[in-house]
Design a protein around this motif. Structure first.
Motif, PDB file in Angstrom:
ATOM      1  N   ALA A 298       1.192 -27.115  38.600  1.00 41.06           N
ATOM      2  CA  ALA A 298       1.889 -27.619  39.782  1.00 41.06           C
ATOM      3  C   ALA A 298       0.938 -28.168  40.835  1.00 41.06           C
ATOM      4  CB  ALA A 298       2.762 -26.516  40.381  1.00 41.06           C
ATOM      5  N   ILE A 299      -0.348 -27.779  40.796  1.00 47.21           N
ATOM      6  CA  ILE A 299      -1.290 -28.226  41.830  1.00 47.21           C
ATOM      7  C   ILE A 299      -2.242 -29.293  41.313  1.00 47.21           C
ATOM      8  CG2 ILE A 299      -1.199 -26.015  43.038  1.00 47.21           C
ATOM      9  CD1 ILE A 299      -3.841 -25.288  41.729  1.00 47.21           C
ATOM     10  N   MET A 300      -2.073 -29.722  40.076  1.00 45.99           N
ATOM     11  CA  MET A 300      -2.912 -30.791  39.534  1.00 45.99           C
ATOM     12  C   MET A 300      -2.443 -32.140  40.065  1.00 45.99           C
ATOM     13  SD  MET A 300      -3.106 -29.284  35.650  1.00 45.99           S
ATOM     14  CE  MET A 300      -3.827 -30.757  34.940  1.00 45.99           C
ATOM     15  N   ARG A 301      -3.366 -33.049  40.280  1.00 43.97           N
ATOM     16  CA  ARG A 301      -3.024 -34.376  40.794  1.00 43.97           C
ATOM     17  C   ARG A 301      -3.829 -35.444  40.062  1.00 43.97           C
ATOM     18  NH1 ARG A 301      -7.087 -36.026  44.285  1.00 43.97           N
ATOM     19  NH2 ARG A 301      -8.560 -34.382  44.905  1.00 43.97           N
ATOM     20  N   LEU A 322     -12.343 -29.743  38.795  1.00 47.02           N
ATOM     21  CA  LEU A 322     -12.443 -30.027  37.370  1.00 47.02           C
ATOM     22  C   LEU A 322     -11.681 -31.329  37.100  1.00 47.02           C
ATOM     23  CD1 LEU A 322     -13.110 -29.163  34.416  1.00 47.02           C
ATOM     24  CD2 LEU A 322     -10.935 -27.919  34.422  1.00 47.02           C
ATOM     25  N   TYR A 323     -12.275 -32.201  36.269  1.00 49.03           N
ATOM     26  CA  TYR A 323     -11.688 -33.512  35.990  1.00 49.03           C
ATOM     27  C   TYR A 323     -11.306 -33.594  34.511  1.00 49.03           C
ATOM     28  CZ  TYR A 323     -13.735 -34.866  40.481  1.00 49.03           C
ATOM     29  OH  TYR A 323     -14.072 -34.948  41.798  1.00 49.03           O
ATOM     30  N   SER A 379      -9.999 -24.649  45.131  1.00 50.97           N
ATOM     31  CA  SER A 379      -9.547 -24.071  46.398  1.00 50.97           C
ATOM     32  C   SER A 379      -8.026 -23.924  46.470  1.00 50.97           C
ATOM     33  CB  SER A 379     -10.022 -24.935  47.553  1.00 50.97           C
ATOM     34  OG  SER A 379      -9.521 -26.262  47.446  1.00 50.97           O
ATOM     35  N   LEU A 380      -7.298 -24.639  45.603  1.00 55.33           N
ATOM     36  CA  LEU A 380      -5.838 -24.582  45.630  1.00 55.33           C
ATOM     37  C   LEU A 380      -5.269 -23.509  44.728  1.00 55.33           C
ATOM     38  CD1 LEU A 380      -4.996 -28.406  45.595  1.00 55.33           C
ATOM     39  CD2 LEU A 380      -5.159 -26.880  47.568  1.00 55.33           C
ATOM     40  N   ILE A 381      -6.139 -22.884  43.935  1.00 53.25           N
ATOM     41  CA  ILE A 381      -5.682 -21.842  43.012  1.00 53.25           C
ATOM     42  C   ILE A 381      -5.654 -20.502  43.724  1.00 53.25           C
ATOM     43  CG2 ILE A 381      -6.134 -20.651  40.842  1.00 53.25           C
ATOM     44  CD1 ILE A 381      -7.530 -23.148  39.838  1.00 53.25           C
ATOM     45  N   HIS A 382      -4.471 -19.881  43.732  1.00 54.32           N
ATOM     46  CA  HIS A 382      -4.320 -18.562  44.345  1.00 54.32           C
ATOM     47  C   HIS A 382      -3.919 -17.584  43.260  1.00 54.32           C
ATOM     48  CE1 HIS A 382      -4.612 -20.439  48.281  1.00 54.32           C
ATOM     49  NE2 HIS A 382      -3.691 -21.310  47.892  1.00 54.32           N
TER      50      HIS A 382
END
Length: 383
Positions: A298-301, A322-323, A379-382
């Protein structure tokens, strides 16, 4: 088969048998009965004992002739080919050549279907009026009625085709009043079909260049704007190349139609796409549970890079993302010595060392051509 096939109701799949039955009886039951009943009645009830030859057909009772003629309704089941064509287009995806080819096939089948109906009806009328002795078959070739069926069919189809396209050579002409009335109906329908054929042919030809025309119209608008604003010519060229990549269909960020879906369906699509992208990173796909991978989807862009654009530089970006490459190529290199380390194509990943260790980058990365990467920010992974 239809009674065991689910359907979609307002975007929701329905598989309950009672509702499937109700939907079938409301939608397709009447059509199936009208197109199949005469065919089944003739072949299951009398077809095994009464199969008149053309020369004997006019001697049979009228109700048998009518029942035999009503079998032509079974041909209207050809309308179900539309579902097959739509399935083929969905299988190939947006493709101008496929759409144009299917358009020509549909147009050809439509013309042939109408000509076939008129040919069969014209021949049937001649058989039914054979007592008069002055039908088109007798006038054209009295022995035709005893010929094999391919010869009879080709002559009937020949008349229907020449009449429908308004050629009318005059070698096969209606003789009786009924034949003349039917010929007039065929000519009226043929005029409408001819206009439809011309319009459809033009539309189908446009399908082959649809995407190209849309792209040229959009790029022309951009070009006019940049020229009006006096943008540098080299910058104009860069903008055109970038937009060509974005608009040609290989890349699409946040398509507008996704906003029209329900949140659950939108999340399912995002999950399906990103889970397949995550498989390009063995460190993630093999070391973490599926539940965790589904949460980070859900937080991948996505991010697009133009040719030779920097993705990241060495000795920078501690705790960098990570790319995962989804389109184009990315080159890993040492900037200080300008040494190329590797070229990564689609379904490859890079940046794992900095992502997992939190250390600065040990190499630089840049796009070789237009490239699209799916980016995962630590940083977006909780957890």
């Amino acid at each position: 088969l239809a009674l065991n096939t689910g359907y979609y109701d307002n975007g929701v799949l329905v598989v309950e048998r009672v509702r499937v039955f109700q939907h079938y009886f409301r939608s397709s039951f009447a059509f199936d009965c009208a197109t199949s009943t005469p065919y089944l009645c003739f072949y299951l009830t009398i077809g095994s004992t009464i199969r008149p030859s053309p020369a004997q057909f006019f001697e049979e009772p009228s109700f048998l002739k009518a029942l035999f003629a009503m079998q032509i309704l079974h041909l209207f089941r050809v309308s179900e080919l539309g579902r097959i064509f739509r399935a083929v287009k969905r299988m190939f995806g947006p493709n101008d050549i496929v759409e144009g080819t299917i358009g020509f096939i549909r147009l050809g089948l439509t013309i042939f279907f109408v000509a076939h109906i008129f040919a069969c009806a014209f021949y049937f009328i001649s058989l039914n009026e054979n007592d008069n002795g002055n039908t088109w078959i007798r006038a054209y070739n009295s022995e035709l009625i005893d010929d094999d069926w391919p010869s009879r069919y080709v002559n009937s189809l020949y008349w229907a085709t020449t009449t429908m396209i308004t050629v009318g050579y005059g070698d096969i002409v209606p003789r009786t009043t009924t034949e003349k009335v039917f010929a007039m109906i065929a000519m009226y329908v043929g005029c409408g079909l001819f206009g439809y054929m011309m319009t459809q042919t033009s539309d189908v030809l446009l399908l082959f260049t649809k995407s190209r025309r849309v792209y040229e119209e959009r790029i022309e608008h951009v070009q006019r704007y940049m020229q009006m604003k006096g943008v540098n010519p080299s910058l104009q060229a860069r903008a055109r190349k970038y937009l060509k990549y974005v608009w040609r269909g290989d890349h699409m960020e946040s398509p507008p139609w996704m906003d029209d879906l329900s949140e659950a369906l939108r999340n399912d699509i995002t999950l399906d796409v990103n889970v397949r992208v995550l498989r390009s990173s063995p460190d993630l796909s093999t070391n973490f549970s599926r539940g965790f991978l589904e949460r980070i989807c859900a937080i991948m862009r996505e991010k697009t890079y133009r040719p030779e654009e920097n993705v990241f530089d060495e000795d920078k970006e501690p705790n960098g993302p990570l790319y995962m490459v989804t389109a184009g190529e990315v080159e890993l290199f040492i900037r200080r010595t300008n040494t190329s380390l590797a070229r990564l194509a689609r379904d490859s990943s890079f940046g794992e060392l900095g992502f997992f260790s939190g250390n600065p980058r040990t190499a630089s990365a840049r796009s070789v051509n237009f490239a699209t990467c799916t980016v995962l920010e630590l940083s977006l992974i909780h957890i």
